[in-house]
Design a protein around this motif. Structure first.
Motif, short mmCIF file in Angstrom:
data_model
loop_
_atom_site.label_atom_id
_atom_site.label_comp_id
_atom_site.label_asym_id
_atom_site.label_seq_id
_atom_site.Cartn_x
_atom_site.Cartn_y
_atom_site.Cartn_z
N ALA A 65 0.81 -1.22 0.00
CA ALA A 65 0.00 0.00 0.00
C ALA A 65 0.84 1.27 0.00
O ALA A 65 0.41 2.30 -0.51
CB ALA A 65 -0.93 0.00 1.21
N ASN A 66 2.03 1.21 0.54
CA ASN A 66 2.88 2.40 0.62
C ASN A 66 3.73 2.60 -0.63
O ASN A 66 3.87 3.71 -1.12
CB ASN A 66 3.77 2.35 1.85
CG ASN A 66 2.96 2.37 3.13
OD1 ASN A 66 2.04 3.16 3.27
ND2 ASN A 66 3.30 1.50 4.05
N THR A 67 4.32 1.53 -1.12
CA THR A 67 5.26 1.66 -2.24
C THR A 67 4.66 1.28 -3.59
O THR A 67 5.26 1.54 -4.62
CB THR A 67 6.49 0.77 -2.01
OG1 THR A 67 6.07 -0.60 -1.99
CG2 THR A 67 7.19 1.13 -0.72
N MET A 68 3.50 0.60 -3.56
CA MET A 68 2.84 0.11 -4.77
C MET A 68 3.67 -0.94 -5.52
O MET A 68 3.49 -1.16 -6.70
CB MET A 68 2.47 1.26 -5.72
CG MET A 68 1.58 2.31 -5.05
SD MET A 68 0.12 1.62 -4.25
CE MET A 68 -0.83 1.14 -5.66
#
Length: 82
Positions: A65-68
């Motif tokens: 979710a943060n880095t994709m």
């Protein structure tokens, strides 16, 4: 031997090679074993179609979710005798 490797997304038939190069490790007092599956050549070899499936059938379609970054290189599977 031949086994079925399955994940939440699908399953593939594979030939087993047990090696000491992948050492089991512990997570919260549970022994976890690593499973390595080659990504390439599924569906392609041999040309008559009698080969095994592609490991891509096992990979999740989600990313961090943060880095994709896709979570396609490390995920949980089950292994059972075919």
């Amino acid at each position: 031997e031949t086994v079925i490797v399955s994940s939440g997304r699908g399953e593939v038939k594979a030939v087993v090679l047990v090696t000491e190069r992948f050492k089991p490790f512990k997570i919260e007092n549970t022994t976890v074993h690593q499973v390595g599956v080659p990504w390439h050549f599924g569906w392609q070899f041999p040309e008559d179609g009698s080969g095994y499936d592609s490991a891509n059938l096992l990979t999740p379609n989600v990313g961090d979710a943060n880095t994709m970054i896709p979570e396609s290189k490390a995920f949980m599977v089950n292994v059972r005798k075919a």
